[in-house]
Design an enzyme around this catalytic site. Structure first.
Site, PDB file in Angstrom:
ATOM      1  N   LYS A 203       6.590  -4.632   0.274  1.00  0.00           N
ATOM      2  CA  LYS A 203       6.534  -3.173   0.281  1.00  0.00           C
ATOM      3  C   LYS A 203       7.485  -2.664   1.361  1.00  0.00           C
ATOM      4  O   LYS A 203       7.309  -2.940   2.550  1.00  0.00           O
ATOM      5  CB  LYS A 203       5.101  -2.720   0.570  1.00  0.00           C
ATOM      6  CG  LYS A 203       4.966  -1.221   0.674  1.00  0.00           C
ATOM      7  CD  LYS A 203       3.514  -0.807   0.705  1.00  0.00           C
ATOM      8  CE  LYS A 203       3.370   0.689   0.860  1.00  0.00           C
ATOM      9  NZ  LYS A 203       1.975   1.100   0.863  1.00  0.00           N
ATOM     10  N   LYS A 257       7.715  -3.083  -4.237  1.00  0.00           N
ATOM     11  CA  LYS A 257       7.610  -1.628  -4.203  1.00  0.00           C
ATOM     12  C   LYS A 257       8.565  -1.035  -3.178  1.00  0.00           C
ATOM     13  O   LYS A 257       8.597  -1.560  -2.060  1.00  0.00           O
ATOM     14  CB  LYS A 257       6.161  -1.331  -3.817  1.00  0.00           C
ATOM     15  CG  LYS A 257       5.792   0.102  -3.659  1.00  0.00           C
ATOM     16  CD  LYS A 257       4.341   0.163  -3.292  1.00  0.00           C
ATOM     17  CE  LYS A 257       3.976   1.572  -2.964  1.00  0.00           C
ATOM     18  NZ  LYS A 257       2.724   1.643  -2.294  1.00  0.00           N
TER      19      LYS A 257
HETATM   20  C1  PBG Z   1      -0.426   3.545   1.058  1.00  0.00           C
HETATM   21  C2  PBG Z   1       0.237   3.601  -0.250  1.00  0.00           C
HETATM   22  C3  PBG Z   1       1.430   4.276  -0.491  1.00  0.00           C
HETATM   23  C4  PBG Z   1       1.697   4.152  -1.839  1.00  0.00           C
HETATM   24  C5  PBG Z   1       0.687   3.374  -2.414  1.00  0.00           C
HETATM   25  N1  PBG Z   1      -0.216   3.024  -1.393  1.00  0.00           N
HETATM   26  C6  PBG Z   1       2.276   5.140   0.384  1.00  0.00           C
HETATM   27  C7  PBG Z   1       2.672   4.695   1.696  1.00  0.00           C
HETATM   28  O1  PBG Z   1       2.770   3.515   1.993  1.00  0.00           O
HETATM   29  O2  PBG Z   1       2.898   5.599   2.494  1.00  0.00           O
HETATM   30  C8  PBG Z   1       2.885   4.771  -2.498  1.00  0.00           C
HETATM   31  C9  PBG Z   1       2.839   4.946  -3.939  1.00  0.00           C
HETATM   32  C10 PBG Z   1       3.822   5.903  -4.483  1.00  0.00           C
HETATM   33  O3  PBG Z   1       4.700   6.452  -3.775  1.00  0.00           O
HETATM   34  O4  PBG Z   1       3.733   6.128  -5.689  1.00  0.00           O
HETATM   35  N2  PBG Z   1      -1.134   2.475   1.416  1.00  0.00           N
END
Ligand code: PBG
Length: 335
Positions: A203, A257
């Protein structure tokens, strides 16, 4: 014969492109609604279906309206939905205690959906950001540092709670070190031997999460970036180290991601680790297409099917996308 020796006119690559039947037969990867995961936002109240301003056609549903989600997922053969809570500001605290409240939005949503015996799986995020008043995924020290190990002990409790309420997949998205192993041990101890762990292992610290942060109500709270825990966008090898460690610790599935700018990462993880690999078409990617299409700059169905197919071509087994309920229509319209 080496591929470099291919010669015109013996080889005319357009031969296999000349008509739909032969394009179909020579197609190397496939996209169907079976490949999709649908992220759904839940909120307090009754009979609420609120559109999220920065994500047209994406809604926050109150729990009594989740039957609509159930029916839509069933109708489109979506195999998995992911639940994200819009926690009221007054319930957000420095340590995100609401994450461990058995009466929180996610637990109540699980109860509701599970009572309807859904034919699809339900996945829940493990992270503290929807519950903290600073919007970070972990606990913060007084001097603003993320406390890795202290956060892990809360994430373990959060995972057990979600498993107790029937989550089929727990999905740590917090990027703390070591949490997968601790969560897996505790799930085993509690006899949750079938609970899957999807690790958001790769991520990245991305600018593409902003609409999501609006959707869960954390954007205004977040004052600093997440670079001390989310991955450096310049790195690729590190994603292999992250993913391998998480698989060793007991993750069943690895998530990459964001998605479309990270196809190289999807490709590497799938090819080097040969594990179930999912990709997340994140909120910013969704909204850029939606707003682009609204402005008439691009054709929505063509672009969506193209991007999702590219995830599959790169090696993703499944794709988490806010477009999930629209894809079956798009697939019908596209030749
Ligand atoms: C947070 C989380 C995020 C997303 C999924 N879980 C955002 C972040 O890390 O700030 C993002 C998903 C998206 O942008 O569609 N744990």
């Amino acid at each position: 014969m080496s591929i470099l020796e291919l010669e015109y006119p013996k080889n005319r690559l357009r031969r296999t492109r000349q008509a739909k039947w032969i394009r179909n037969l020579t197609q190397e990867s496939m996209l169907s609604t079976n490949d999709l995961v649908w992220p759904v936002f839940v909120c307090e109240g009754s009979n609420v279906k609120d559109e999220i301003e920065s994500m047209p056609n994406v809604y926050r549903y109150s729990i009594d309206n989740l039957s609509e989600v159930y029916d839509t997922a069933d109708k489109h053969n979506i195999n998995l939905i992911a639940i994200f809570p819009f926690t009221p500001q007054k319930l957000k605290t420095k340590s995100g205690d609401e994450a461990l409240n058995p009466n929180n939005l996610v637990c109540r949503s699980l109860e509701k959906l599970k009572s309807q015996k859904p034919s699809f799986g339900i996945m829940c995020d493990v992270a503290l950001d929807p519950y903290t008043d600073h919007g970070h995924d972990g606990l913060l020290s007084d001097d603003g540092k993320i406390l890795n190990d202290e956060t892990n002990s809360v994430l373990v409790k959060q995972s057990i709670l979600l498993a107790q309420y029937g989550a089929d997949i727990v999905a740590p998205s917090d990027m703390m070190d070591g949490r997968i192993g601790m969560i897996r041990d505790e799930l085993e101890k509690h006899q949750f031997v079938d609970t899957l762990i999807l690790s958001y292992a790769a991520k990245y610290s991305s600018g593409m999460y902003s609409p999501f942060r609006d959707a869960v109500g954390s954007s205004k709270n977040l004052k600093t970036d997440k670079k001390t825990y989310q991955m450096n966008i310049f790195n690729s090898d590190e994603s292999i180290r992250e993913a391998s460690m998480d698989i060793r610790e007991g993750a069943d599935i690895i998530m990459v991601k964001p998605g479309i700018s990270y196809l190289d990462i999807i490709y590497r993880i799938k090819n080097e680790l040969k594990c179930p690999t999912f990709a997340y078409q994140v909120s910013g990617e969704y909204s850029l297409i939606k707003f682009g299409a609204k402005q008439g700059v691009i054709d929505e169905k063509t672009t969506v099917i193209e991007q999702l197919s590219c995830f599959k071509r790169a090696g993703a087994d499944a794709i988490i996308t806010y477009y999930a309920p629209e894809v079956s229509e798009f697939l019908k319209l596209i030749d």
